[in-house]
Design a protein around this motif. Structure first.
Motif, PDB file in Angstrom:
ATOM      1  N   SER A 147       0.829  -1.207   0.000  1.00 30.78           N
ATOM      2  CA  SER A 147       0.000   0.000   0.000  1.00 30.78           C
ATOM      3  C   SER A 147       0.859   1.250   0.000  1.00 30.78           C
ATOM      4  CB  SER A 147      -0.909   0.013   1.218  1.00 30.78           C
ATOM      5  OG  SER A 147      -1.693  -1.143   1.256  1.00 30.78           O
ATOM      6  N   ASP A 202      -5.373  -1.046  -4.884  1.00 28.52           N
ATOM      7  CA  ASP A 202      -4.820  -1.595  -3.645  1.00 28.52           C
ATOM      8  C   ASP A 202      -5.770  -2.653  -3.102  1.00 28.52           C
ATOM      9  OD1 ASP A 202      -3.334  -2.078  -1.448  1.00 28.52           O
ATOM     10  OD2 ASP A 202      -3.585  -0.099  -0.527  1.00 28.52           O
ATOM     11  N   GLU A 203      -5.407  -3.906  -3.312  1.00 29.86           N
ATOM     12  CA  GLU A 203      -6.247  -5.020  -2.878  1.00 29.86           C
ATOM     13  C   GLU A 203      -7.718  -4.785  -3.213  1.00 29.86           C
ATOM     14  OE1 GLU A 203      -5.426  -6.073   1.152  1.00 29.86           O
ATOM     15  OE2 GLU A 203      -3.297  -5.689   0.869  1.00 29.86           O
TER      16      GLU A 203
HETATM   17 MG   LIG Z   1      -2.247  -2.664   2.232  1.00 34.90          MG
END
Ligand SMILES: [Mg+2]
Ligand SMILES: Nc1ncnc2c1ncn2[C@@H]1O[C@H](COP(=O)(O)OP(=O)(O)OP(=O)(O)O)[C@@H](O)[C@H]1O
Lengths: 585, 289
Positions: free
Chosen positions: B52, B180-181
């Protein structure tokens, strides 16, 4: 490696000498000096309150005696009368309009202040301190004092009242606005930043939609408070029902004075109901389709259908790849509801401004008068009064506030606990206690005090009782709410061990709620100090009496001196409250 | 410098020696990464490995402690104010938690993606030009949610919300898509849907994608290139083609030198197993119902 050689997390304590007894090996309970100081301070405040209560002369015999007074009084008043209907309607509209304008003014000013004061939006520490300072200061100066000053500066009209309410309300509104900003989900805001949005756009598109319901609730709540307070503003020359009432009582026209008090009371109750309906509609989160607005919409929809108007079904439009068609937002229930609420709110605001008949010119001419009036207020002095009298009066005001808070606290813990779902033995008890609290809150304490004072002439005793009564409505509700919010786990665990209802309350509910209990009680003390000042203005004893006298006798230096005394007292109480909340965290 | 400019067309992201410290925590440690235009890159790594943080640096949401971050030919940490916003508007960002404004309509949420090209604040649908509304509706159609345009965002399912977030990113007409994910809070079926949607759009529009993922299987089948992070360092950077799950896992294991790291990997693996179990459970439930 750290798993095996784990050391106990007590670096400051000396390593305990090996000893056979568990009692010796157990770490000593350490209470920080600050906590001890706070406990002592709390004890001192409680003792002072008890003394104040004993001094206030509230006793059963005197109450019985005053009951006799009341009977004689009502016999003399005869029937309650009202102003002419036309006059009454106008006064009512004027009072509501003035209060709404003031509250809205405060709300508008509060937005930037809250933005500066909230820790997640403030541009810097300095700005944040400034924002906080504004909220504390505006809250500390009672609106009555502001109104007295503004009445001097403006030719008669509604502006003094609007400005007084508008400035004083910033304190509470901006603080709650800032709290709401601090509680938002940061995600949407970050997403807008990541897309290249500006700070202002982050606020309007990422923060505002999230805080709006809570902001509206805050404004409505404050508006209720301001409506109650407007009665007192009438005593210092702000137009509306309050002023008529003060005139009636001053000319000993008790039957009309009581009539207006009754109207005011009804108004407060109606306003409370209206704002709670609006609050509910706003705070509902995702629409349930069961709110008042929805019902109105459905009714209107039915009427529309009867007239042959084409109504779009409530559900989403049919799947369509025609973008131009999709551009037209369907008139579904939500959109109709929002539009209706929006226009209604707009109409109310415009109506308020119109009925107030604001002399906009005054806003320009008033600046010229500021220097001339300002010099009259400075330097502060006690004038003809000696310092002992003034400090004595201030002490009496503080005494009223302390005694009222103590009385309210004792009753509220009882009523508030029983009004909490997790404490009440059954639903009936809870519901009836909640109802009791609502009814108490519905009665404006200032009006109660005025009526009590007029009827019994008891001075500070009536004031204390009125404040205590009003305090129960507020504190009882806050206590009930915070008890309902405690974590259910510990209560469940204790019940599982076979503890009785009382034991669960004492060992699980109360300890978890203590912090809130202390916080709320100080909040009440805080408001009571201000309210006790105001009570003096309507004849309830204490510093307020001198404040009104000084104002009406144009002794502005004395007004300044008294305001400074009030300011210092309020700030000290606020400081102690903040300290207590921090220590008992 | 001049070589960089020459590469500008093909190299859109060039991170070198990037270090980021949060107090005592070192989130990134000399990380380097070069991405060419049109590449689809997956970031893999244990929780806390810095995925991240790396993505946030690319968008200028974080300032590096040291090192350089060049995106679309510009040194991101040097940019401020309007120029930073201009660069951000060329990158779409999709977050794990969707980050829609719950009380706004789906359409208005999508429109907020265009805020950077508009001056000043916008409140309400009426405040956006019709042209943008048509574009937004087009993107909603693209992600299959045109019929939900006027619903509140919080009335949608997680998968639908993430598709709205993708539409919002498309509003920026981005050259790079950061994610991000994006599917970490979704069930397997919605994950599948969202990931293939991203890939499809990326191929159609020629987008460069950098996406962090937790699911190794998904990463291998979905990405062109796998970049592995560990303790803020890039420890793996290879094409996804021909790479097996075991190889990726082995690389996780082999680079773990200390006991604590091995423990961490075991935890991660058992987590993955638990996840897998939960997934089977879900699938079972779906079958039964
Ligand atoms: Mg993360
Ligand atoms: N704002 C911050 N303040 C302090 N530490 C931070 C901050 N952001 C990240 N970190 C730390 O930096 C390290 C890397 O975090 P990062 O979020 O980049 O990991 P990640 O690979 O995305 O993990 P996950 O898979 O759990 O999302 C972690 O140790 C984290 O605690």
């Amino acid at each position: 490696m750290s798993l095996i050689t784990a050391t106990p997390p007590a670096p400051s304590a000396p390593p305990p000498a090996p000893s056979p007894s568990i009692a010796d090996r157990a770490p000593r309970r350490r209470v920080s000096p600050e906590r001890i100081a706070a406990i002592l301070a709390l004890g001192a405040i409680v003792v002072a309150s008890v003394i104040a209560l004993a001094d206030s002369g509230i006793s059963i015999p005197s109450m019985i005696e005053s009951w006799g007074n009341a009977e004689r009084f009502f016999a003399r008043v005869g029937t309650i009368t009202f102003p002419e209907p036309g006059e009454l309607v106008y006064l009512t509209a004027l009072t509501i309009g003035l209060v709404l304008c003031g509250t809205l003014l405060a709300a508008v000013i509060s937005v930037p202040i809250a933005y500066l004061a909230a820790s997640n939006t403030t541009p810097g520490r300095g700005w944040q301190a400034f924002g906080r300072f504004v909220t504390v200061l505006t809250r500390a100066i009672p609106d009555v004092v502001l109104a007295m000053v503004f009445v001097l500066m403006f030719s008669l009209g509604s502006l003094p009242g609007i400005l007084a309410i508008g400035i004083h309300s910033i304190g509470m509104i901006a603080k709650l606005f800032a709290d709401a900003i601090e509680q938002i989900d940061e995600g949407p805001r970050r997403a807008i930043r990541a897309a290249g949005g500006s700070k202002l756009q982050e606020f309007t598109s990422g923060i505002l939609p999230q805080v709006l319901p809570s902001w509206v609730a805050t404004v409505l709540h404050r508006n209720d408070i301001n409506l109650r307070g407007s009665v007192v503003l009438g005593y210092v020359g702000v137009v509306g029902l309050g002023m008529e009432m003060s005139f009636a009582f001053k000319s000993l026209n008790y039957s009309e004075g009581l009539g207006i008090a009754l109207v005011m009371f009804a108004l407060c109750v109606v306003m409370e109901i209206v704002s709670s309906v609006v609050r509910q509609a706003m705070l509902g989160g995702a629409p349930t389709g069961r709110g008042l607005g929805d019902r109105v919409v459905r009714l209107a929809g039915r009427a529309g259908a009867k007239r042959g108007v084409e109504t779009t079904p409530v559900a989403r439009p049919a799947v369509s790849h025609d973008l131009d068609a999709a551009l037209r937002r369907p008139w579904d229930a939500v959109r109709i509801r929002n539009t209706v609420w929006g226009w209604l709110a707009f109409a109310v605001v415009v109506g308020s401004v119109l009925v107030c008949n604001i002399q906009w010119g005054d806003l320009i001419t008033f600046w010229a008068k500021v220097p001339e009036i300002a010099v009259q207020f400075w330097p502060p002095s006690f004038g003809n009064y000696d310092a002992a009298t003034m400090f004595g009066a201030m002490a009496q005001t503080i005494g009223i506030a302390l005694a009222a808070t103590l009385l309210a606290f004792v009753v509220s813990v009882f009523v508030g606990s029983l009004a909490a779902r997790n404490v009440a033995p059954n639903g009936t008890v809870r519901t009836s206690m909640r109802l009791l609290l609502v009814v108490i809150r519905g009665i404006p304490e200032v009006i109660l005090a005025i009526v009590l004072i007029v009827i019994t002439g008891l001075g500070s005793q009536a004031g204390t009782l009125a404040l205590a009564f009003g305090g129960i409505g507020l504190l009882g509700k806050l206590i009930a709410d915070s008890f309902e919010e405690v974590k259910p786990g510990p209560e469940r665990a204790l019940r599982a061990t076979g503890a009785s209802r009382g034991q669960v309350y004492a060992s699980a509910t109360l300890p978890q709620g203590t912090r809130a209990l202390i916080g709320h009680s100080f909040y009440l003390l805080d408001t009571n100090i201000r309210a006790a000042t105001i009570l003096g203005i309507v004849g309830g004893g204490g510093i307020g009496y001198y404040l009104l006298n000084a104002g009406q006798g144009s002794n502005y230096a004395v007004v300044t001196a008294i305001v400074l005394m009030i300011l210092v007292t309020v700030l000290i109480v606020e400081g102690i409250a903040m300290w207590m909340r921090r220590v008992f965290k | 410098m001049s070589t960089q400019v020459g590469n500008e067309d093909s190299v859109v992201i060039d991170v070198s020696g990037l270090t980021k410290e949060f107090g005592r925590t070192v989130a990134l440690q000399g990380a380097s990464l070069t991405v060419a235009r049109g590449e689809i890159v997956v970031l893999l790594g244990l929780s806390g490995s810095g995925k991240s943080t790396l993505l946030r640096h690319l968008d200028g949401l974080e300032t590096p402690t040291s090192g350089s971050v060049r995106v679309l030919g510009q040194e991101v940490p040097r940019l401020t104010g309007r120029r930073l916003r201009a660069l951000r508007s060329r990158m779409g960002f999709v977050f794990q938690q969707f980050d829609l404004v719950p009380s706004l309509t789906v359409l208005e949420n999508v429109l907020t993606g265009a805020l950077s090209e508009l001056r000043g604040p916008r409140i309400g649908l009426w405040s956006y030009p019709k042209r943008l509304k048509l574009t937004a509706l087009g993107h909603l159609d693209r992600v299959g949610l045109l019929d939900r345009a006027y619903q509140r965002a919080d009335t949608l399912s997680g998968g639908q919300q993430q598709r709205v977030a993708i539409a919002r990113a498309l509003m920026q007409d981005p050259e790079i898509l950061l994610a991000d994910e994006p599917v970490a809070s979704l069930d397997p079926e919605s994950s599948e849907q969202v990931m293939s949607l991203i890939r499809e759009i990326a191929m159609d529009e020629g987008l460069t994608v950098v996406c962090s993922l937790h699911q190794v299987d998904l990463a291998l089948s979905w990405g062109d290139r796998i970049v592995g992070l560990r303790h803020g360092e890039v420890v793996l950077d290879t094409p996804a083609e021909g790479l097996s799950k075991a190889e990726v896992m082995e690389i996780y294991g082999r680079v773990a030198t200390s006991t604590t790291e091995l423990e961490a990997i075991e935890v991660e693996l058992s987590d993955a197993a638990a996840d897998a179990a939960a997934e089977t459970h879900l699938a079972d439930g779906a079958l039964r119902s």
